[in-house]
Motif scaffolding. Structure first.
Motif, PDB file in Angstrom:
ATOM      1  N   TYR A  53       0.861  -1.132  -0.056  1.00 47.11           N
ATOM      2  CA  TYR A  53      -0.096  -0.200  -0.094  1.00 47.11           C
ATOM      3  C   TYR A  53       1.062   1.276  -0.024  1.00 47.11           C
ATOM      4  N   LEU A  54       0.702   2.210  -0.648  1.00 47.86           N
ATOM      5  CA  LEU A  54       1.308   3.410  -0.932  1.00 47.86           C
ATOM      6  C   LEU A  54       0.364   4.456  -0.897  1.00 47.86           C
ATOM      7  N   GLY A  55       0.775   5.932  -0.323  1.00 51.47           N
ATOM      8  CA  GLY A  55      -0.106   6.871  -0.475  1.00 51.47           C
ATOM      9  C   GLY A  55      -0.220   7.454  -1.626  1.00 51.47           C
ATOM     10  N   PRO A  56      -0.973   8.398  -1.735  1.00 46.69           N
ATOM     11  CA  PRO A  56      -1.303   9.087  -2.994  1.00 46.69           C
ATOM     12  C   PRO A  56      -0.331   9.811  -3.673  1.00 46.69           C
ATOM     13  N   THR A  57       0.621  10.264  -2.996  1.00 50.24           N
ATOM     14  CA  THR A  57       1.687  10.933  -3.576  1.00 50.24           C
ATOM     15  C   THR A  57       2.890  10.246  -4.059  1.00 50.24           C
ATOM     16  N   ALA A  58       3.279   8.975  -3.535  1.00 50.81           N
ATOM     17  CA  ALA A  58       4.029   7.882  -4.121  1.00 50.81           C
ATOM     18  C   ALA A  58       3.210   7.251  -5.205  1.00 50.81           C
ATOM     19  N   MET A  59       2.029   7.138  -5.318  1.00 52.44           N
ATOM     20  CA  MET A  59       1.374   6.391  -6.382  1.00 52.44           C
ATOM     21  C   MET A  59       1.130   7.434  -7.522  1.00 52.44           C
ATOM     22  N   ARG A  60       1.011   8.623  -7.182  1.00 56.14           N
ATOM     23  CA  ARG A  60       1.093   9.574  -8.497  1.00 56.14           C
ATOM     24  C   ARG A  60       2.590   9.679  -8.979  1.00 56.14           C
ATOM     25  N   ARG A  61       3.481   9.590  -8.285  1.00 50.64           N
ATOM     26  CA  ARG A  61       4.921   9.453  -8.973  1.00 50.64           C
ATOM     27  C   ARG A  61       5.156   8.227  -9.678  1.00 50.64           C
ATOM     28  N   LEU A  62       4.681   7.109  -9.028  1.00 53.74           N
ATOM     29  CA  LEU A  62       4.945   5.795  -9.751  1.00 53.74           C
ATOM     30  C   LEU A  62       4.081   5.941 -11.087  1.00 53.74           C
ATOM     31  N   ASN A  63       2.739   6.391 -10.915  1.00 49.61           N
ATOM     32  CA  ASN A  63       1.858   6.714 -12.285  1.00 49.61           C
ATOM     33  C   ASN A  63       2.330   7.403 -13.353  1.00 49.61           C
ATOM     34  N   LYS A  64       3.177   8.486 -12.867  1.00 51.52           N
ATOM     35  CA  LYS A  64       3.660   9.401 -13.791  1.00 51.52           C
ATOM     36  C   LYS A  64       4.901   8.607 -14.749  1.00 51.52           C
ATOM     37  N   THR A  65       5.752   8.172 -13.800  1.00 49.03           N
ATOM     38  CA  THR A  65       6.993   7.532 -14.103  1.00 49.03           C
ATOM     39  C   THR A  65       6.901   6.273 -15.128  1.00 49.03           C
ATOM     40  N   TYR A  66       5.787   5.523 -14.797  1.00 41.98           N
ATOM     41  CA  TYR A  66       5.565   4.076 -15.571  1.00 41.98           C
ATOM     42  C   TYR A  66       4.057   4.354 -16.470  1.00 41.98           C
ATOM     43  N   ARG A  67       3.481   5.214 -16.599  1.00 39.72           N
ATOM     44  CA  ARG A  67       2.229   5.463 -17.144  1.00 39.72           C
ATOM     45  C   ARG A  67       2.265   6.838 -17.897  1.00 39.72           C
ATOM     46  N   LYS A  68       2.981   7.752 -17.426  1.00 39.65           N
ATOM     47  CA  LYS A  68       2.978   8.879 -17.901  1.00 39.65           C
ATOM     48  C   LYS A  68       1.718   9.700 -17.498  1.00 39.65           C
ATOM     49  N   LYS A  69       1.090   9.353 -16.669  1.00 37.50           N
ATOM     50  CA  LYS A  69      -0.136  10.117 -16.150  1.00 37.50           C
ATOM     51  C   LYS A  69       0.134  10.662 -14.603  1.00 37.50           C
ATOM     52  N   ASP A  70      -0.072  11.823 -14.656  1.00 35.36           N
ATOM     53  CA  ASP A  70       0.464  12.888 -13.452  1.00 35.36           C
ATOM     54  C   ASP A  70      -0.802  12.979 -12.629  1.00 35.36           C
ATOM     55  N   THR A  71      -1.170  11.795 -12.160  1.00 35.34           N
ATOM     56  CA  THR A  71      -2.457  11.798 -11.146  1.00 35.34           C
ATOM     57  C   THR A  71      -2.308  10.487 -10.250  1.00 35.34           C
ATOM     58  N   PRO A  72      -2.654  10.414  -8.908  1.00 30.69           N
ATOM     59  CA  PRO A  72      -2.451   9.238  -8.332  1.00 30.69           C
ATOM     60  C   PRO A  72      -3.735   8.222  -8.864  1.00 30.69           C
ATOM     61  N   THR A  73      -3.377   6.888  -8.635  1.00 31.12           N
ATOM     62  CA  THR A  73      -4.213   5.861  -8.995  1.00 31.12           C
ATOM     63  C   THR A  73      -4.539   4.881  -7.783  1.00 31.12           C
ATOM     64  N   ASP A  74      -5.534   4.095  -8.221  1.00 34.50           N
ATOM     65  CA  ASP A  74      -5.802   2.916  -6.964  1.00 34.50           C
ATOM     66  C   ASP A  74      -4.922   1.849  -7.117  1.00 34.50           C
ATOM     67  N   ILE A  75      -4.291   1.528  -8.312  1.00 32.38           N
ATOM     68  CA  ILE A  75      -3.641   0.127  -8.308  1.00 32.38           C
ATOM     69  C   ILE A  75      -2.661   0.287  -9.437  1.00 32.38           C
ATOM     70  N   LEU A  76      -1.648  -0.213  -9.372  1.00 28.29           N
ATOM     71  CA  LEU A  76      -0.295  -0.381 -10.326  1.00 28.29           C
ATOM     72  C   LEU A  76       0.131  -1.770 -10.142  1.00 28.29           C
ATOM     73  N   ALA A  77       0.377  -2.509 -11.273  1.00 27.12           N
ATOM     74  CA  ALA A  77       0.617  -3.812 -11.282  1.00 27.12           C
ATOM     75  C   ALA A  77       1.922  -3.961 -12.567  1.00 27.12           C
ATOM     76  N   PHE A  78       3.083  -4.446 -11.459  1.00 29.15           N
ATOM     77  CA  PHE A  78       4.552  -4.470 -12.377  1.00 29.15           C
ATOM     78  C   PHE A  78       5.043  -5.956 -12.413  1.00 29.15           C
ATOM     79  N   SER A  79       4.859  -6.445 -13.702  1.00 31.43           N
ATOM     80  CA  SER A  79       5.378  -7.680 -14.136  1.00 31.43           C
ATOM     81  C   SER A  79       6.830  -7.825 -14.230  1.00 31.43           C
ATOM     82  N   LEU A  80       7.515  -8.387 -13.229  1.00 32.99           N
ATOM     83  CA  LEU A  80       8.911  -8.435 -13.274  1.00 32.99           C
ATOM     84  C   LEU A  80       9.674  -9.332 -13.976  1.00 32.99           C
TER      85      LEU A  80
END
Length: 142
Positions: A48-75
């Motif tokens: 679980y991450l807070g909205p600021t961390a989720m926004r950062r990840l969403n911007k980095t990996y999906r180029k969307k500058d907004t928090p999201t409810d879920i992200l999945a990363f296949s390693l």
């Protein structure tokens, strides 16, 4: 504070999305759902991450500058990570007139299906519906 779980205590793999994730047993009901959806050998990290961390990840990996409810990363084929944001889950659950816990469990299914290679579309929606029936969870589309 962020809560972190790993499906395997002995996992030596670091995660890309949140390298500080500690290895602890995954909490219920996600552990049971993970076993049914992914199999016992799939190594899944969950955080679980807070909205600021989720926004950062969403911007980095999906180029969307907004928090999201879920992200999945296949390693790789047998390793992946799901990260969720509780505040975003609560907001979205209201939009679908769902209990937060039900929407969170639905999202876990959604993320797991992405890790299994599904993309958004009719086939994924049918798989989500099927797994929601298996686990007794309503779907947001209903």
């Amino acid at each position: 504070s962020d809560k972190r779980w790993s499906a395997r205590d002995s996992s030596s793999r670091g995660t890309r999305a949140h390298r500080a994730a500690a290895s602890r047993p995954m909490h219920q009901p996600f552990a049971q759902m993970k076993a049914r959806l992914m199999g016992a050998r799939y190594d899944l990290s969950f955080s679980y991450l807070g909205p600021t961390a989720m926004r950062r990840l969403n911007k980095t990996y999906r180029k969307k500058d907004t928090p999201t409810d879920i992200l999945a990363f296949s390693l790789d084929r047998t390793h992946g990570e799901i990260v969720m944001c509780k505040s975003m889950i609560a907001q979205k659950a209201k939009l679908f007139d769902m209990r937060t816990a039900d929407y969170e469990r639905y999202l876990f299914i959604h993320g797991a299906l992405h890790l299994k290679g599904h993309d958004h579309g009719r086939i994924m929606a049918k798989s989500e519906d099927r797994w929601c029936r298996v686990f007794g969870i309503p779907t947001p589309r209903r």
